[in-house]
Design a protein around this motif. Sequence first.
Motif, PDB file in Angstrom:
ATOM      1  N   LEU A 137       0.836  -1.198   0.000  1.00  0.00           N
ATOM      2  CA  LEU A 137       0.000   0.000   0.000  1.00  0.00           C
ATOM      3  C   LEU A 137       0.871   1.248   0.000  1.00  0.00           C
ATOM      4  CD1 LEU A 137      -2.614   1.599   0.151  1.00  0.00           C
ATOM      5  CD2 LEU A 137      -2.742   1.043   2.602  1.00  0.00           C
ATOM      6  N   TYR A 138       1.840   1.296   0.877  1.00  0.00           N
ATOM      7  CA  TYR A 138       2.713   2.472   0.941  1.00  0.00           C
ATOM      8  C   TYR A 138       3.508   2.635  -0.360  1.00  0.00           C
ATOM      9  CZ  TYR A 138       6.239   5.804   2.194  1.00  0.00           C
ATOM     10  OH  TYR A 138       7.053   6.898   2.186  1.00  0.00           O
ATOM     11  N   ASP A 139       4.083   1.542  -0.841  1.00  0.00           N
ATOM     12  CA  ASP A 139       4.871   1.611  -2.075  1.00  0.00           C
ATOM     13  C   ASP A 139       4.012   2.053  -3.258  1.00  0.00           C
ATOM     14  OD1 ASP A 139       7.095   0.792  -0.632  1.00  0.00           O
ATOM     15  OD2 ASP A 139       7.045  -1.281  -1.399  1.00  0.00           O
ATOM     16  N   GLY A 140       2.778   1.553  -3.330  1.00  0.00           N
ATOM     17  CA  GLY A 140       1.866   1.953  -4.404  1.00  0.00           C
ATOM     18  C   GLY A 140       1.500   3.421  -4.331  1.00  0.00           C
ATOM     19  N   TYR A 141       1.298   3.912  -3.122  1.00  0.00           N
ATOM     20  CA  TYR A 141       0.991   5.328  -2.893  1.00  0.00           C
ATOM     21  C   TYR A 141       2.136   6.207  -3.406  1.00  0.00           C
ATOM     22  CZ  TYR A 141       0.727   9.558   0.060  1.00  0.00           C
ATOM     23  OH  TYR A 141       0.712  10.846   0.527  1.00  0.00           O
ATOM     24  N   ILE A 142       3.358   5.852  -3.099  1.00  0.00           N
ATOM     25  CA  ILE A 142       4.519   6.614  -3.563  1.00  0.00           C
ATOM     26  C   ILE A 142       4.687   6.438  -5.071  1.00  0.00           C
ATOM     27  CG2 ILE A 142       7.047   6.802  -3.432  1.00  0.00           C
ATOM     28  CD1 ILE A 142       5.523   7.965  -0.978  1.00  0.00           C
ATOM     29  N   TRP A 143       4.517   5.208  -5.553  1.00  0.00           N
ATOM     30  CA  TRP A 143       4.681   4.913  -6.983  1.00  0.00           C
ATOM     31  C   TRP A 143       3.737   5.734  -7.839  1.00  0.00           C
ATOM     32  CZ3 TRP A 143       1.276   2.899 -10.575  1.00  0.00           C
ATOM     33  CH2 TRP A 143       1.832   2.532 -11.804  1.00  0.00           C
ATOM     34  N   ILE A 144       2.461   5.816  -7.445  1.00  0.00           N
ATOM     35  CA  ILE A 144       1.505   6.517  -8.311  1.00  0.00           C
ATOM     36  C   ILE A 144       1.837   8.004  -8.397  1.00  0.00           C
ATOM     37  CG2 ILE A 144      -0.374   7.018  -6.662  1.00  0.00           C
ATOM     38  CD1 ILE A 144      -2.264   6.012  -9.008  1.00  0.00           C
ATOM     39  N   TYR A 145       2.308   8.604  -7.314  1.00  0.00           N
ATOM     40  CA  TYR A 145       2.738  10.002  -7.389  1.00  0.00           C
ATOM     41  C   TYR A 145       3.914  10.143  -8.345  1.00  0.00           C
ATOM     42  CZ  TYR A 145       0.041  12.748  -4.046  1.00  0.00           C
ATOM     43  OH  TYR A 145      -0.959  13.453  -3.419  1.00  0.00           O
ATOM     44  N   ASN A 146       4.901   9.276  -8.196  1.00  0.00           N
ATOM     45  CA  ASN A 146       6.076   9.362  -9.069  1.00  0.00           C
ATOM     46  C   ASN A 146       5.695   9.183 -10.529  1.00  0.00           C
ATOM     47  OD1 ASN A 146       7.855   9.864  -6.960  1.00  0.00           O
ATOM     48  ND2 ASN A 146       8.273   7.699  -6.629  1.00  0.00           N
ATOM     49  N   GLU A 147       4.797   8.261 -10.807  1.00  0.00           N
ATOM     50  CA  GLU A 147       4.374   8.020 -12.187  1.00  0.00           C
ATOM     51  C   GLU A 147       3.519   9.164 -12.737  1.00  0.00           C
ATOM     52  OE1 GLU A 147       5.142   5.507 -14.454  1.00  0.00           O
ATOM     53  OE2 GLU A 147       6.693   5.159 -12.950  1.00  0.00           O
ATOM     54  N   LEU A 148       2.563   9.632 -11.942  1.00  0.00           N
ATOM     55  CA  LEU A 148       1.687  10.708 -12.414  1.00  0.00           C
ATOM     56  C   LEU A 148       2.461  11.971 -12.748  1.00  0.00           C
ATOM     57  CD1 LEU A 148      -1.319  10.263 -10.019  1.00  0.00           C
ATOM     58  CD2 LEU A 148      -1.407  10.203 -12.517  1.00  0.00           C
ATOM     59  N   TYR A 149       3.467  12.248 -11.942  1.00  0.00           N
ATOM     60  CA  TYR A 149       4.210  13.489 -12.124  1.00  0.00           C
ATOM     61  C   TYR A 149       5.547  13.270 -12.811  1.00  0.00           C
ATOM     62  CZ  TYR A 149       0.356  15.411  -9.633  1.00  0.00           C
ATOM     63  OH  TYR A 149      -0.923  15.786  -9.292  1.00  0.00           O
ATOM     64  N   LYS A 177       7.713  18.461  -7.683  1.00  0.00           N
ATOM     65  CA  LYS A 177       8.703  18.812  -6.660  1.00  0.00           C
ATOM     66  C   LYS A 177       8.164  18.480  -5.266  1.00  0.00           C
ATOM     67  CE  LYS A 177      11.598  22.515  -4.999  1.00  0.00           C
ATOM     68  NZ  LYS A 177      12.120  23.836  -5.214  1.00  0.00           N
ATOM     69  N   TYR A 178       6.900  18.825  -5.015  1.00  0.00           N
ATOM     70  CA  TYR A 178       6.279  18.565  -3.717  1.00  0.00           C
ATOM     71  C   TYR A 178       6.225  17.071  -3.428  1.00  0.00           C
ATOM     72  CZ  TYR A 178       2.611  18.374  -0.154  1.00  0.00           C
ATOM     73  OH  TYR A 178       1.885  18.114   0.972  1.00  0.00           O
ATOM     74  N   GLY A 179       5.925  16.273  -4.454  1.00  0.00           N
ATOM     75  CA  GLY A 179       5.850  14.819  -4.273  1.00  0.00           C
ATOM     76  C   GLY A 179       7.175  14.227  -3.838  1.00  0.00           C
ATOM     77  N   ARG A 180       8.263  14.732  -4.370  1.00  0.00           N
ATOM     78  CA  ARG A 180       9.581  14.238  -3.957  1.00  0.00           C
ATOM     79  C   ARG A 180       9.858  14.624  -2.512  1.00  0.00           C
ATOM     80  NH1 ARG A 180      13.372  13.857  -9.009  1.00  0.00           N
ATOM     81  NH2 ARG A 180      11.773  13.456 -10.547  1.00  0.00           N
ATOM     82  N   TRP A 181       9.432  15.817  -2.131  1.00  0.00           N
ATOM     83  CA  TRP A 181       9.628  16.278  -0.758  1.00  0.00           C
ATOM     84  C   TRP A 181       8.797  15.433   0.206  1.00  0.00           C
ATOM     85  CZ3 TRP A 181       6.146  18.700   2.648  1.00  0.00           C
ATOM     86  CH2 TRP A 181       6.729  19.206   3.800  1.00  0.00           C
ATOM     87  N   THR A 182       7.531  15.168  -0.146  1.00  0.00           N
ATOM     88  CA  THR A 182       6.686  14.385   0.758  1.00  0.00           C
ATOM     89  C   THR A 182       7.160  12.940   0.828  1.00  0.00           C
ATOM     90  OG1 THR A 182       5.074  13.946  -1.008  1.00  0.00           O
ATOM     91  CG2 THR A 182       4.609  15.795   0.469  1.00  0.00           C
ATOM     92  N   ASP A 183       7.727  12.423  -0.255  1.00  0.00           N
ATOM     93  CA  ASP A 183       8.290  11.078  -0.218  1.00  0.00           C
ATOM     94  C   ASP A 183       9.379  10.992   0.848  1.00  0.00           C
ATOM     95  OD1 ASP A 183       8.964   8.449  -0.840  1.00  0.00           O
ATOM     96  OD2 ASP A 183      10.195   9.011  -2.563  1.00  0.00           O
ATOM     97  N   LYS A 184      10.244  11.972   0.889  1.00  0.00           N
ATOM     98  CA  LYS A 184      11.298  12.005   1.896  1.00  0.00           C
ATOM     99  C   LYS A 184      10.706  12.171   3.292  1.00  0.00           C
ATOM    100  CE  LYS A 184      14.731  13.767  -1.271  1.00  0.00           C
ATOM    101  NZ  LYS A 184      15.451  14.913  -1.750  1.00  0.00           N
TER     102      LYS A 184
END
Length: 188
Positions: A137-149, A177-184
């Motif tokens: 679930l967590y990996d998919g949540y991060i993956w979809i942001y990375n893919e969408l953006y 940019k925000y997605g990379r920040w929230t990933d961290k």
Amino acid sequence: VVNIPGMLDLMKESGCQGLFIGFESINPSSIGEVHKVQNDRNKYEYAIQEIHKRGFMINASFVFGLDSDTPEVFQQTLDWIVEQKLETITSHILTPYPGTKLYDVLLHENRIICDDLAKYNTAHVVFQPKNMTSQQLYDGYIWIYNELYSFKNIIKRLPKAKEQWIPYLTFNLLYRKYGRWTDKLCKS
């Protein structure tokens, strides 16, 4: 709003340029679980078409981790979002807040896995999903942001209306940019 004759046109006349829409899920079973009778995937495409026809951009919101969700939900949702050319997307991990019926049900089922209330923020997995692991679930949540953006999908979702290109690209590059920040941030 789409079903109210003339409402979208009035919104356009008033200066409206975008709408936030809580689609929640494209999985009909997941929508049924949360009793969102107004969310009917069969009507989503028509609504999006009518909204885009008037030049509005859409900020679409999705929740992942509902009991009918499997790991495939992320790819299916990504494909649908790109196909529909949704301009910006906010995703959330289902969060059973203490004091809610959902929390009580998951507590009773021994599926609450985190007591740290600071992590009850829709960016952390605090319960055991039914049809995937908490890590999936967590990996998919991060993956979809990375893919969408990703640049590839930003270009694929570029609006038809050229007057939307500058705000669209601005929003998407900021989200990127925000997605990379929230990933961290989420990993901390």
